[in-house]
Design a protein around this motif. Structure first.
Motif, short mmCIF file in Angstrom:
data_model
loop_
_atom_site.label_atom_id
_atom_site.label_comp_id
_atom_site.label_asym_id
_atom_site.label_seq_id
_atom_site.Cartn_x
_atom_site.Cartn_y
_atom_site.Cartn_z
N PHE A 1 0.86 -1.18 0.00
CA PHE A 1 0.00 0.00 0.00
C PHE A 1 0.90 1.23 0.00
CE2 PHE A 1 -1.89 -3.50 2.26
CZ PHE A 1 -3.16 -3.62 1.73
N ARG A 2 0.88 1.98 -1.09
CA ARG A 2 1.74 3.17 -1.21
C ARG A 2 1.06 4.17 -2.13
NH1 ARG A 2 4.74 5.34 -5.12
NH2 ARG A 2 6.57 6.63 -4.56
N ARG A 3 1.03 5.42 -1.70
CA ARG A 3 0.48 6.49 -2.51
C ARG A 3 1.22 7.79 -2.19
NH1 ARG A 3 -1.04 3.23 -5.30
NH2 ARG A 3 -3.08 2.80 -6.21
N LEU A 4 1.09 8.77 -3.09
CA LEU A 4 1.69 10.07 -2.87
C LEU A 4 0.76 10.99 -2.09
CD1 LEU A 4 3.34 10.72 -6.36
CD2 LEU A 4 4.42 9.88 -4.26
N HIS A 5 -0.55 10.74 -2.15
CA HIS A 5 -1.47 11.58 -1.37
C HIS A 5 -1.42 11.19 0.10
CE1 HIS A 5 -4.37 8.22 -2.51
NE2 HIS A 5 -4.36 8.18 -1.19
N CYS A 6 -1.97 12.02 0.95
CA CYS A 6 -1.93 11.76 2.38
C CYS A 6 -2.71 10.49 2.71
CB CYS A 6 -2.51 12.94 3.17
SG CYS A 6 -4.26 13.23 2.87
N PHE A 7 -2.30 9.82 3.78
CA PHE A 7 -2.94 8.58 4.21
C PHE A 7 -4.38 8.87 4.61
CE2 PHE A 7 -3.71 5.19 7.43
CZ PHE A 7 -3.56 4.11 6.59
N PRO B 1 13.97 13.78 -3.06
CA PRO B 1 14.33 12.55 -3.79
C PRO B 1 14.60 11.34 -2.90
CG PRO B 1 15.44 14.44 -4.75
CD PRO B 1 14.75 14.95 -3.50
N GLU B 2 15.26 11.55 -1.75
CA GLU B 2 15.61 10.38 -0.93
C GLU B 2 14.39 9.68 -0.35
OE1 GLU B 2 16.22 13.98 1.87
OE2 GLU B 2 16.41 13.51 -0.26
N TRP B 3 13.27 10.39 -0.25
CA TRP B 3 12.06 9.81 0.34
C TRP B 3 11.04 9.37 -0.71
CZ3 TRP B 3 12.14 8.25 5.12
CH2 TRP B 3 12.92 8.91 6.08
N GLU B 4 11.30 9.59 -1.99
CA GLU B 4 10.31 9.30 -3.03
C GLU B 4 9.82 7.85 -3.03
OE1 GLU B 4 12.03 10.61 -6.66
OE2 GLU B 4 11.55 12.73 -6.33
N SER C 1 11.31 -1.61 -2.18
CA SER C 1 12.17 -2.00 -3.29
C SER C 1 12.87 -0.76 -3.86
CB SER C 1 11.34 -2.67 -4.39
OG SER C 1 10.74 -3.85 -3.91
N ASN C 2 14.13 -0.94 -4.23
CA ASN C 2 14.89 0.14 -4.88
C ASN C 2 14.87 1.42 -4.04
OD1 ASN C 2 16.51 1.21 -6.88
ND2 ASN C 2 14.77 1.96 -8.10
N ALA C 3 15.14 1.28 -2.75
CA ALA C 3 15.02 2.42 -1.83
C ALA C 3 16.04 2.31 -0.72
CB ALA C 3 13.60 2.45 -1.23
N PRO C 4 16.34 3.44 -0.06
CA PRO C 4 17.13 3.37 1.17
C PRO C 4 16.32 2.74 2.28
CG PRO C 4 16.32 5.59 0.85
CD PRO C 4 15.91 4.81 -0.37
N ALA C 5 16.95 2.45 3.39
CA ALA C 5 16.28 1.85 4.54
C ALA C 5 16.05 2.91 5.61
CB ALA C 5 17.12 0.71 5.11
N PHE C 6 14.83 2.96 6.12
CA PHE C 6 14.50 3.84 7.24
C PHE C 6 14.55 3.00 8.51
CE2 PHE C 6 11.03 6.08 9.77
CZ PHE C 6 11.86 7.10 10.18
N ILE C 7 15.49 3.33 9.39
CA ILE C 7 15.69 2.54 10.61
C ILE C 7 15.57 3.46 11.82
CG2 ILE C 7 17.26 1.01 9.36
CD1 ILE C 7 19.53 2.26 11.12
N ASP D 1 13.56 17.83 4.13
CA ASP D 1 12.33 17.06 4.20
C ASP D 1 12.44 16.05 5.35
OD1 ASP D 1 9.99 15.68 3.76
OD2 ASP D 1 10.66 14.71 1.90
N ARG D 2 11.56 16.18 6.35
CA ARG D 2 11.55 15.20 7.43
C ARG D 2 11.19 13.81 6.93
NH1 ARG D 2 9.05 17.36 13.16
NH2 ARG D 2 10.26 19.31 13.34
N GLY D 3 10.42 13.74 5.86
CA GLY D 3 10.02 12.43 5.36
C GLY D 3 9.26 11.64 6.40
N MET D 4 9.70 10.42 6.67
CA MET D 4 9.06 9.56 7.66
C MET D 4 9.57 9.82 9.08
SD MET D 4 7.91 8.47 4.88
CE MET D 4 6.56 7.56 4.17
#
Length: 563
Positions: free
Chosen positions: A170-176, A211-214, A352-358, A489-492
């Motif tokens: 489940f992934r989207r660009l709009h808000c949850f 870009p890093e959070w896309e 997939s194809n992303a950095p890891a958020f830890i 960008d705070r991102g997650m």
């Protein structure tokens, strides 16, 4: 925080009122370079169903079948892997009676194996996730599983979960939104408590995504295809297949994808090294720098003291990019965090194809079990003492300091008020105490309540996020100040991270966290609460203290001075 209507989707959203004109653009200067490169090295990505495309869902609607199938317990992870492979192959010949569904096959293992060790043995499988809970066992969290010949009683607490591949994502660009939440809940059931969707939500869905959070979008959740569950005295390996014709994902698609993933799962578990040699830092860069940080804090204090503003607290954050001499393995980093992570959640989310958020966060956003809700108020920070006597003195200063009490009281009373909006009764116990972590200590209170309906789960998530501990008060004024002040960008970071289940869900606040990218080091995030009486230099020192909780676990060694 409120539930706002997103004009682009017509949905209720998790986040702030949608004043999109206030969004800031993320400067390219603070984004990672080499945007065109793959985030990881050579990896094996699983094909997955997009669970958000099935259309708007009615409350309580589910897929056609939700089922858990149990196999007899085995002695080793290797035997469990082989049994699951046969089980998946046997599934292929079945003709499901429903056009949608989710089936979990699970094999108990009669020994305790650490989930983080299993995950480290699958270095090339993406996406992947890891979540280690903080709460202790309760009677109602037991899982009694019949294996056909005898009962395998999981009366012990589920400690950690690791997963690779995604049965449904489940992934989207709009808000949850409420509809997104309903799409996830379609695949969950109280009768199958270990089928869960793990993931993370952005701190602020209004801000432009850098870009890093896309790859994460505005939110990212996955039900793992292959999952390893660590209990107190035993373990479990599971495989999950999900399909839905409304999502253009057939039974045949789902089985083929699961077979591809499980054939790549290694059954040779290696005990992960939890103590690493020093990793040299070639450079690190703070955004903002100390000079600009102090200016931002001074400006915040001016607004707080001003007669034309209702702002009483705002949380300002810092992003620190470190470049290391060798690659940092995110799973190994999480293992190091887990080693010293008493009273904290450890997590890793890597699409997939992303950095890891830890991260290694001590702060619970909420834990729902049935109608029961628990939440934390956590604020104000001090280091631990070098001796027992010094530690007690620091604790006393933290507990009695007026500035720290103000910051903590804002958090506690705001969370209490938010809970009262969706719960019949709210109890605060303890009202004010000190929570001690290995390197730092905080003021702490626990709040409990009772929801009026389990359908209010999205409401509780929407109501609680963001807490004043990561945003400020009033929420809208604090968020606007953050948007106008922070240039990254705070991102997650500081967003909800955790899982949804059928009858139970749990989310932590994604603080004490980092974004780890192979070949480019990491971005480490930390923030501090600014209230009347705050000192810019002291707040900077607090940032350094908080970052140490995550950076020192790898014994990072500075080679060059910071930029």
């Amino acid at each position: 925080m409120s539930i706002a209507n997103n004009s682009a989707t017509g949905r209720h959203c998790l986040g702030f009122h949608q004043r999109l004109s206030r969004c800031r653009r993320i400067s390219a200067a603070v984004a990672w370079r080499e945007r065109g490169r793959r985030w990881g090295g050579e990896v094996c990505d699983s094909a997955a169903m997009d669970g958000c495309v099935g259309g708007s869902q009615e409350p309580g609607g589910t897929v056609g079948i939700i089922e858990t199938r149990n196999f007899p317990a085995v002695q080793t992870a290797a035997l469990a892997t082989e049994r699951l492979r046969r089980g998946v192959a046997e599934l292929k010949s079945e003709a499901p009676a429903f056009t949608s569904g989710i089936i979990r096959l699970q094999v108990p293992i009669q020994q305790r194996i650490q989930a983080i060790d299993w995950l480290s043995s699958q270095p090339h499988l993406l996406p992947r996730t890891f979540f280690s809970g903080r709460s202790r066992p309760t009677h109602s969290s037991a899982h009694n599983i019949s294996n056909g010949s005898h009962s395998f009683n999981h009366h012990h607490h589920l400690l950690s979960v690791a997963g690779v591949g995604s049965a449904v994502v489940f992934r989207r660009l709009h808000c949850f939104s409420y509809n997104d939440w309903a799409s996830i809940k379609r695949f969950l059931s109280k009768k199958c408590p270990l089928i869960r969707a793990y993931g993370v939500i952005r701190f602020d869905s209004r801000a432009n995504i850098s870009p890093e959070w896309e790859p994460f979008g505005s939110f990212y959740f996955m039900v793992p295809q292959v999952e390893f569950d660590e209990f107190e005295e035993n373990s479990m390996l599971a495989a999950t297949v999900a399909w839905d014709h409304a999502c253009s994902w057939t039974w045949e698609n789902a089985i083929e994808s699961l077979q591809s993933t499980i054939e790549q799962v290694s059954s040779n578990n290696v005990n992960l090294q939890k103590d690493l040699p020093q990793i040299p830092i070639l450079s690190y860069t703070h955004v903002p720098s100390k000079t600009f940080w102090e200016r931002a804090v001074d400006r915040a204090l001016q607004v707080i003291d001003g007669s034309n503003s209702e702002l009483t607290k705002v949380v300002l954050a810092r992003s620190t990019q470190i470049v290391t001499g060798v690659d940092i393995d995110p799973v190994t980093w999480v293992a190091c965090l887990q080693k010293e992570g008493n009273n904290s959640y450890q997590f890793c989310v890597q699409p997939s194809n992303a950095p890891a958020f830890i991260g290694n966060t001590p702060e619970r956003l909420f834990h729902r079990e049935g109608l029961g809700i628990k939440s934390d108020a956590l604020a104000a920070t001090r280091a631990r003492g070098r001796t027992a006597i010094e530690d007690i003195k620091i604790e006393h200063d933290l507990f009695s300091n007026p500035k720290e009490d103000l910051e903590f009281s804002i958090v506690r009373e705001t969370i209490k008020k938010k809970l009262e909006a969706v719960c019949d009764a709210v109890v605060v116990e303890p009202y004010k105490s000190v929570r001690k972590l290995p390197r730092i200590q905080h003021l702490y209170a626990q709040l409990t309540g009772r929801l009026r309906s389990e359908e209010d789960e999205f409401e509780i998530l929407s109501t609680l996020h963001p807490t004043p501990a990561v945003c400020g008060l009033p929420t809208e004024e604090a968020r606007d100040f953050i948007a106008e002040t922070e240039v990254f960008d705070r991102g997650m970071y500081a967003g909800p991270v955790g899982w949804f289940g059928g009858g139970e869900s749990e989310f932590a606040v994604g603080i004490r966290s980092a974004l780890v990218k192979r070949g480019l080091g990491a971005l480490i995030y930390a923030g501090t609460g600014i209230v009347k009486g705050s000192n810019p230099s002291s707040e900077w020192d607090e940032l350094e203290l908080k970052i140490s909780q995550i950076s020192r676990s790898l014994e990072l060694e500075v080679v060059h001075a910071p930029n």
